[in-house]
Design an enzyme around this catalytic site. Sequence first.
Site, mmCIF file in Angstrom:
data_model
loop_
_atom_site.group_PDB
_atom_site.id
_atom_site.type_symbol
_atom_site.label_atom_id
_atom_site.label_comp_id
_atom_site.label_asym_id
_atom_site.label_seq_id
_atom_site.Cartn_x
_atom_site.Cartn_y
_atom_site.Cartn_z
ATOM 1 N N ARG A 285 -8.996 12.344 12.215
ATOM 2 C CA ARG A 285 -7.565 12.149 12.498
ATOM 3 C C ARG A 285 -6.797 13.475 12.473
ATOM 4 O O ARG A 285 -7.165 14.404 11.758
ATOM 5 C CB ARG A 285 -6.970 11.147 11.486
ATOM 6 C CG ARG A 285 -7.614 9.775 11.641
ATOM 7 C CD ARG A 285 -7.075 8.772 10.660
ATOM 8 N NE ARG A 285 -5.680 8.435 10.927
ATOM 9 C CZ ARG A 285 -4.959 7.616 10.154
ATOM 10 N NH1 ARG A 285 -5.506 7.081 9.073
ATOM 11 N NH2 ARG A 285 -3.714 7.343 10.457
ATOM 12 N N ARG B 91 -6.472 2.136 17.840
ATOM 13 C CA ARG B 91 -6.339 0.676 17.686
ATOM 14 C C ARG B 91 -6.114 -0.046 19.008
ATOM 15 O O ARG B 91 -6.430 -1.235 19.112
ATOM 16 C CB ARG B 91 -5.223 0.354 16.684
ATOM 17 C CG ARG B 91 -5.670 0.625 15.263
ATOM 18 C CD ARG B 91 -4.623 0.303 14.229
ATOM 19 N NE ARG B 91 -5.231 0.353 12.897
ATOM 20 C CZ ARG B 91 -4.561 0.459 11.762
ATOM 21 N NH1 ARG B 91 -3.241 0.522 11.780
ATOM 22 N NH2 ARG B 91 -5.194 0.484 10.611
ATOM 23 N N GLN C 178 4.519 9.220 7.282
ATOM 24 C CA GLN C 178 3.635 10.110 6.523
ATOM 25 C C GLN C 178 4.088 11.555 6.668
ATOM 26 O O GLN C 178 4.108 12.308 5.691
ATOM 27 C CB GLN C 178 2.188 9.945 7.007
ATOM 28 C CG GLN C 178 1.616 8.568 6.679
ATOM 29 C CD GLN C 178 0.238 8.343 7.261
ATOM 30 O OE1 GLN C 178 -0.328 9.229 7.915
ATOM 31 N NE2 GLN C 178 -0.314 7.171 7.026
ATOM 32 N N ASP D 200 1.668 -1.049 11.944
ATOM 33 C CA ASP D 200 0.344 -1.472 11.470
ATOM 34 C C ASP D 200 0.006 -2.900 11.884
ATOM 35 O O ASP D 200 -1.118 -3.361 11.637
ATOM 36 C CB ASP D 200 0.278 -1.363 9.940
ATOM 37 C CG ASP D 200 0.269 0.092 9.483
ATOM 38 O OD1 ASP D 200 -0.121 0.966 10.285
ATOM 39 O OD2 ASP D 200 0.661 0.350 8.329
ATOM 40 N N LYS E 98 0.835 -1.210 0.000
ATOM 41 C CA LYS E 98 0.000 0.000 0.000
ATOM 42 C C LYS E 98 0.864 1.253 0.000
ATOM 43 O O LYS E 98 0.612 2.191 -0.756
ATOM 44 C CB LYS E 98 -0.940 -0.022 1.214
ATOM 45 C CG LYS E 98 -1.851 1.172 1.325
ATOM 46 C CD LYS E 98 -3.139 0.837 2.053
ATOM 47 C CE LYS E 98 -2.936 0.657 3.538
ATOM 48 N NZ LYS E 98 -2.695 1.935 4.262
ATOM 49 N N SER E 99 1.887 1.274 0.842
ATOM 50 C CA SER E 99 2.743 2.471 0.929
ATOM 51 C C SER E 99 3.413 2.750 -0.410
ATOM 52 O O SER E 99 3.475 3.897 -0.878
ATOM 53 C CB SER E 99 3.825 2.257 1.993
ATOM 54 O OG SER E 99 3.240 2.161 3.269
ATOM 55 N N LYS F 30 -4.554 6.050 14.545
ATOM 56 C CA LYS F 30 -4.644 5.396 13.231
ATOM 57 C C LYS F 30 -6.092 5.482 12.732
ATOM 58 O O LYS F 30 -6.850 6.316 13.203
ATOM 59 C CB LYS F 30 -4.147 3.952 13.349
ATOM 60 C CG LYS F 30 -2.664 3.859 13.700
ATOM 61 C CD LYS F 30 -1.814 4.376 12.568
ATOM 62 C CE LYS F 30 -0.349 4.331 12.911
ATOM 63 N NZ LYS F 30 0.460 4.986 11.867
ATOM 64 N N SER G 126 6.733 9.178 12.281
ATOM 65 C CA SER G 126 5.709 9.027 11.241
ATOM 66 C C SER G 126 6.312 9.175 9.850
ATOM 67 O O SER G 126 6.833 10.225 9.489
ATOM 68 C CB SER G 126 4.609 10.076 11.429
ATOM 69 O OG SER G 126 3.804 10.135 10.265
ATOM 70 N N ARG H 65 -7.791 -2.986 9.468
ATOM 71 C CA ARG H 65 -6.926 -3.925 10.204
ATOM 72 C C ARG H 65 -7.608 -4.463 11.462
ATOM 73 O O ARG H 65 -7.295 -5.560 11.917
ATOM 74 C CB ARG H 65 -5.587 -3.275 10.524
ATOM 75 C CG ARG H 65 -4.816 -2.883 9.259
ATOM 76 C CD ARG H 65 -3.352 -2.634 9.493
ATOM 77 N NE ARG H 65 -2.792 -1.819 8.429
ATOM 78 C CZ ARG H 65 -2.489 -2.243 7.203
ATOM 79 N NH1 ARG H 65 -2.646 -3.513 6.884
ATOM 80 N NH2 ARG H 65 -1.994 -1.421 6.293
HETATM 81 C C1 S3P Z 1 2.429 4.778 6.170
HETATM 82 C C2 S3P Z 1 2.934 5.166 7.386
HETATM 83 C C3 S3P Z 1 2.373 4.744 8.673
HETATM 84 C C4 S3P Z 1 1.415 3.571 8.530
HETATM 85 C C5 S3P Z 1 0.495 3.721 7.354
HETATM 86 C C6 S3P Z 1 1.292 3.842 6.070
HETATM 87 C C7 S3P Z 1 3.067 5.281 4.939
HETATM 88 O O1 S3P Z 1 1.660 5.822 9.243
HETATM 89 O O2 S3P Z 1 0.666 3.404 9.706
HETATM 90 O O3 S3P Z 1 -0.363 2.599 7.240
HETATM 91 O O4 S3P Z 1 2.811 4.730 3.864
HETATM 92 O O5 S3P Z 1 3.854 6.236 5.044
HETATM 93 P P1 S3P Z 1 2.423 6.949 10.120
HETATM 94 O O6 S3P Z 1 3.381 7.614 9.255
HETATM 95 O O7 S3P Z 1 1.347 7.877 10.596
HETATM 96 O O8 S3P Z 1 3.053 6.187 11.252
#
Ligand code: S3P
Length: 451
Positions: A128, A357, A175, A326, A28-29, A353, A173, A402
Site C-alpha cells: 500500500r 476493493r 489516516q 469501508d 476500530k478507528s 485499501k 483520507s 471486508r
Molecule cells: C480509517 C480511515 C479510512 C478507513 C480505514 C480507517 C481511520 O482510511 O478506510 O478503515 O481510522 O482513520 P483512509 O483514511 O485511507 O480513507
Amino acid sequence: MSGHGDPIPMEACKSGPLRGEAHVPGDKSISHRSLILGALAVGETRVTGLLEGQDVLDTGRAMRAFGAEMEKRGDTWHVHGVGVGGFAEPDRVIDCGNSGTGVRLIMGAMATAPIAATFTGDASLNSRPMARVTDPLALFGARAYGRSGGRLPMTILGARDPLPVRYATPVPSAQVKSAVLLAGLNAPGETVVIEREATRDHSERMLAGFGARIASEDGKEGRVITLQGRPELKPQTITVPRDPSSAAFPVCAALITEDSDVLVPNIGLNPTRAGLFTTLREMGADLTYENMRDEGGEPVADLRARFSPDLRGIEVPPERAASMIDEYPVLSAVAAFAQGRTHMPGVRELRVKESDRIDAMAVGLRAAGIAVDEGDDWWSVQGRGFGDVPGGVTVASRLDHRIAMSFLVMGLATEAPMRVDDGGPIATSFPIFETLMQGLGASIIRDTVPA
Ligand code: S3P
C-alpha cells in the site's frame, strides 16, 4: 492473523430467518486512537470496549515498543502514556500486520520525536502507498527510507527540530489527516490540516477530549483543522462505541435474508461514518433507528434491519463516499439483490485499501453471475433482484477482511453457496464475526474441502 496462519476457507449458504441481537465489537478507528493517544498522554488512560482485533493488538504492541505500558485487567485496558515527545526509540521492527490505520497513525505520532523506527506489515500492507503520509511528514523535517514506490518496509527518522505544518490533503483520507495532526502534537506553534472533503473526525474529537487545543472550521477551501502544538495530553477514561463498519455486516445480511429481523444495538451514527445506512434506506431497506440518543457527544442508535425484498438500485452521491468508504464492498453485495443498477462514483480510494476493493468485488460478483462495470474511480452493479443471484463460486479474499465478510454475507441469499478462500483476515477487525452470525441463524461455516 492474516498472512501469518494457514488459510481458513469458509462457506456461506442460503439461510434464514436471521433473528436476534447482534452485539458487534468496538470501533476500530477509535480503538487505534485510544491506544495511541493514551500512549501520548501523561498518566493512565483506561479503555473499555476496545476492539481486540489483530489490527488494534498490533498497534498496542507498537505502543509498547515506543515505551508506553499497557495491560488488560478485567474488561479494562490500562495505558500508561509517556507524554507528547516522550516516545523511546524501538529496539525492534514495528510490525503493523494488515493495518493501514495503525502504521500511518503511528508514523505520524513518532515523526516529530528524535528517534528512528522501521515499519513493516503483511503482504497487503507492504503493497500500500505510504507517500501520502511520508510527504507531509517530510514538511515537519522527518525523513523516510522505504522501498520503491514509497512502500514498506520503511524506516522513518523523526525530526529533531520539527516545524509546524500547513497541509492540504490531496486525497480524502482520515489516516493522512490524523498522521499530520499526531505529528503536529510535538511541533511548536500551529499545525493546520485542510481537507476538501470531510473524512471521519475521530482524531479531532479525541484530541480535544485529551485536552489538546484543536478547532475545525468549514470554509471555502473545505474543512480547516488547527492544532496548537506541544500540549500536555491528559489521560482519559474511554468507552469505545460499537463499530458501524462492523454493524454493516449483520445489517446487510438481515436485509437480504428471508424473514429476518435483527437488532444491532448501540451503534455510533457519527455523520462522518454513517453513509451506508442512509444509502440502504434510499434503496428501500427496512432499516430503522431505534432509541436515538447522544453519548459522549456522538449520536447513537439501535439499528433494526428487516428482510427487504424490494430493494432498488440507486445512484450513490460521490460526496457521500468518505462517510461509507469501508462499506462499498458489502453495499455491492446487497446491490446484487436489488432491482436495477447501483452506481458508485467518486471512489478511487477503494483501489488502495487492504486490496483493490473494486477489482476484488467485481471479479467475485461477476463469477457469481452479476454484471459489474468499472472505471478508475467508479463502478456499478447490475442487480438481478431477490431470488435470482446464482452464486456457487469460490472467491479470493486477498488478505482483506471486508472482502471475505462481504462475500459470506452475499452467500446467505445466493442460490448456490459462496465460498471464500481465506476467512483468516476477518480476525483483523471482527474476530467474533463467525459466531455472531451463526448466533443469528446464518449458515456460515469453515469449509474443510480445500478451496
Ligand atoms: C480509517 C480511515 C479510512 C478507513 C480505514 C480507517 C481511520 O482510511 O478506510 O478503515 O481510522 O482513520 P483512509 O483514511 O485511507 O480513507
